[in-house]
Design a protein around this motif. Structure first.
Motif, PDB file in Angstrom:
ATOM      1  N   TYR A   4      11.480   1.857   0.339  1.00  0.00           N
ATOM      2  CA  TYR A   4      10.029   2.021   0.494  1.00  0.00           C
ATOM      3  C   TYR A   4       9.634   2.410   2.211  1.00  0.00           C
ATOM      4  N   ARG A   5       8.655   3.255   2.329  1.00  0.00           N
ATOM      5  CA  ARG A   5       8.038   3.611   3.527  1.00  0.00           C
ATOM      6  C   ARG A   5       7.176   2.215   4.198  1.00  0.00           C
ATOM      7  N   LYS A   6       6.910   2.431   5.372  1.00  0.00           N
ATOM      8  CA  LYS A   6       6.304   1.340   5.824  1.00  0.00           C
ATOM      9  C   LYS A   6       4.939   0.960   5.449  1.00  0.00           C
ATOM     10  N   ASP A   7       4.258   2.020   5.135  1.00  0.00           N
ATOM     11  CA  ASP A   7       2.696   2.024   4.610  1.00  0.00           C
ATOM     12  C   ASP A   7       2.587   1.936   3.224  1.00  0.00           C
ATOM     13  N   ARG A  10       2.613   2.225  -4.201  1.00  0.00           N
ATOM     14  CA  ARG A  10       1.375   2.601  -3.883  1.00  0.00           C
ATOM     15  C   ARG A  10       1.152   2.473  -2.441  1.00  0.00           C
ATOM     16  N   SER A  11       0.192   2.943  -2.011  1.00  0.00           N
ATOM     17  CA  SER A  11       0.016   2.583  -0.269  1.00  0.00           C
ATOM     18  C   SER A  11      -0.893   1.488  -0.476  1.00  0.00           C
ATOM     19  N   LEU A  12      -1.385   0.759   0.630  1.00  0.00           N
ATOM     20  CA  LEU A  12      -1.962  -0.427   0.915  1.00  0.00           C
ATOM     21  C   LEU A  12      -3.402  -0.155   0.294  1.00  0.00           C
ATOM     22  N   ASP A  13      -4.192   0.985   0.101  1.00  0.00           N
ATOM     23  CA  ASP A  13      -5.438   1.057   0.017  1.00  0.00           C
ATOM     24  C   ASP A  13      -5.604   1.840  -1.483  1.00  0.00           C
TER      25      ASP A  13
END
Length: 572
Positions: free
Chosen positions: A253-256, A414-417
């Motif tokens: 996964y990507r960092k965000d 999913r992203s954090l938001d």
């Protein structure tokens, strides 16, 4: 004083001949005039006719020499002209067919020249999910089946779900189980369940049965050890499962993303990739792990256990045991799509046969739509570092679910938001998956119905296969595993006292053969093959070659100019 002026008389002029005038003018022809235009056109046409006859006498094209002979009868000229036109028509049709094949299917998948040893690829990642999501509660009236019955009654009466005498922990666990139990029974008219947003991963982790009780012991490369040395928890659509030999979330996964930040492992970097393989300098112990030979001794062996009194049939239905998924280490496991069922009281042997497709260097020049696959750098994903068809489809489903429902399922990337769907959105995200499949089906069918458009258009998800892919096919065999008979034969009475209600199964996964045949994507028709095909068609029908083209250009450019200059000199 006065000067007498002389009287001058005009003498008659001397007649000058034309020849004398030419001498006086030093050879300049003052009476010359331009050649009239009709004479120029006549000269050009005459030059063209001379050049054409000369070309017909000396050309290497079959049949053309008969068209330029003056003494050839007119009927014979018509015959050879017809033959020549038919030959050109046949050439054009065949070349068009060759061009269509070169343009639409430039890539072919064939067997590679050499076999590949199993130590060139990683051992398959193994994801195991227990059907027991929570130990069955026998005390009290707040079991899953009782709460679900009350929820169904409130659903029919359109009431708010507020069961009496329930703690906040029990309500949180019930809300979480609604996402991983039989979600297909959830209807659209679900009553509102009061409560705050939940962290489903923590709740699933809290409800899980003890790992060491269900994964009894493991053996990897003939070394016995505790299973927690090899397996790590993985969040899937069926809850928390355990994965062996998969890449860590920090490598996938990507960092965000939520999955990257939720990873408990230290940040690590794998030196293996699907396109380049292992580092040539890597040792036997690698990440992800690999084996050096085939056979059960070089695979993973484990004993799985469950307990009759802990099984909640109301949650997962009558079929209990474990689900096993074999996948590439860089793929995110999607257990509900394809799995191997491990029932209790059985020994299951899984012989693995890898199916790998590699890529030749020549097809990188083609557009992805022409070769129908993506190289790793050509398709960037929002949530994943590594492109694969399954990762792309999972990301597309997450984006579509967010658009349709305003949230995503707890297991989706999913992203954090990004908001996570609560219980009233279970029906929505289940239907979103089906709607996405139907939409892709209609779109692909429309593209296939118009073959001219399908070469230049892509589907909405744009999830073509990766040019280099790895799939693990399996051969499965089973036998009975009689735990109680074995314990009785050995006279062991302590085991069942320590583990009452124990049900065991054994699982062994290994490569079937030491080497396997890989497939390879390579050029079916390159530029060289296309030109050779065109040259063969021209040579067969007309005797045409590159020198024939040079010959034609020579006669109607350089030779035509020389002939035209000579004709103008003759006319002058």
């Amino acid at each position: 004083m006065f000067v007498r002026t002389k009287r001058f008389e005009m003498k008659p002029t001397v007649a000058v001949t034309d020849s004398d005038m030419e001498c006086i003018n030093f050879g300049i022809d003052l009476t010359s005039k331009k050649t009239p235009k009709p004479a120029v056109c006549k000269t050009v046409c005459k030059c063209f006719a001379i050049t054409y006859e000369d070309y017909c006498r000396h050309t290497s094209l079959h049949g053309v020499q008969y068209l330029g002979e003056e003494k050839r009868p007119f009927k014979e000229r018509i015959f050879w002209l017809s033959v020549f036109v038919v030959s050109i028509y046949c050439c054009a049709n065949l070349i068009l067919s060759a061009y269509t094949k070169w343009n639409e299917t430039p890539v072919i998948v064939s067997f590679a020249e050499r076999s590949t040893p199993v130590w060139n690829i990683p051992f398959p990642a193994v994801t195991i999910c227990s059907e027991t999501k929570r130990v069955l509660k026998t005390k009290g009236n707040n079991s899953f089946v009782n709460l679900y019955s009350q929820l169904s009654a409130d659903m029919r009466a359109s009431r708010v779900f507020q069961p009496p005498n329930i703690t906040s922990i029990e309500m949180e666990e019930f809300r979480t189980l609604l996402h991983v139990c039989n979600t297909h029974s959830i209807q659209q008219e679900m009553p509102i369940i009061p409560g705050d947003n939940l962290d489903y991963y923590k709740l699933l982790e809290r409800m899980l049965p003890p790992f060491d009780r269900y994964f009894f012991y493991c053996r990897w490369l003939s070394r016995f050890n505790e299973c927690d040395k090899y397996f790590r928890p993985t969040l899937t659509e069926e809850g928390i499962c355990y994965t062996f030999n998969g890449l860590r979330p920090t490598d996938i996964y990507r960092k965000d993303t939520y999955q990257y930040h939720h990873s408990v492992q230290n940040v690590s970097h794998s030196t293996w990739s699907l396109e380049t393989g292992y580092d040539p300098a890597s040792d036997v112990e690698t990440y992800p792990a690999r084996v050096l030979s085939a056979g059960a001794r070089s695979g993973i062996f484990m004993t799985l256990q469950s307990f009759k009194q802990e099984v909640d049939y109301a949650c997962r239905g009558p079929v209990q045991g474990f689900k096993v998924l074999l996948h590439a280490p860089d793929d995110v496991p999607q257990v509900s799509k394809q799995f191997v069922r491990i029932p209790m009281g059985r020994e299951v042997l899984i012989a693995v046969k890898p199916n790998m497709i590699t890529t030749s260097a020549g097809i990188a020049e083609y557009h992805p739509l022409r070769r129908q696959c993506f190289l790793s750098h050509e398709r960037s994903l929002r949530f994943f570092k590594v492109y694969s068809e399954s990762n792309c489809q999972l990301e597309c489903l997450a984006n579509f679910t967010l658009t349709k429902c305003g949230c995503v399922k707890f297991s989706m990337p999913r992203s954090l938001d990004m908001p996570v769907c609560s219980e009233d959105k279970i029906y929505c995200y289940n239907m979103a998956e089906r709607e996405l499949l139907v939409r892709e089906f209609h779109r692909v069918r429309k593209l296939n119905s118009n073959s001219d458009m399908s070469r230049d258009l892509e589907t909405a998800c744009n999830c073509m296969p990766a040019c280099t892919s790895l799939v693990y096919n399996t051969e499965i065999s089973q036998a009975n595993f009689d735990l109680h008979e074995m314990l009785a034969a050995e006279g062991d009475t302590e085991f069942l006292r320590d583990y009452p209600g124990s049900q065991m199964s054994r699982l062994s996964i290994y490569f079937k053969q030491n080497q396997f045949i890989t497939s390879k994507r390579s050029e079916l028709y390159g530029v060289t093959e296309f030109l050779a095909n065109c040259g063969g068609i021209f040579g067969l029908f007309m005797g045409f070659s590159i020198l024939s083209l040079v010959e034609m250009l020579y006669h109607f450019t350089l030779r035509f100019g020389v002939n035209l200059k000579q004709l103008f000199k003759v006319d002058s």
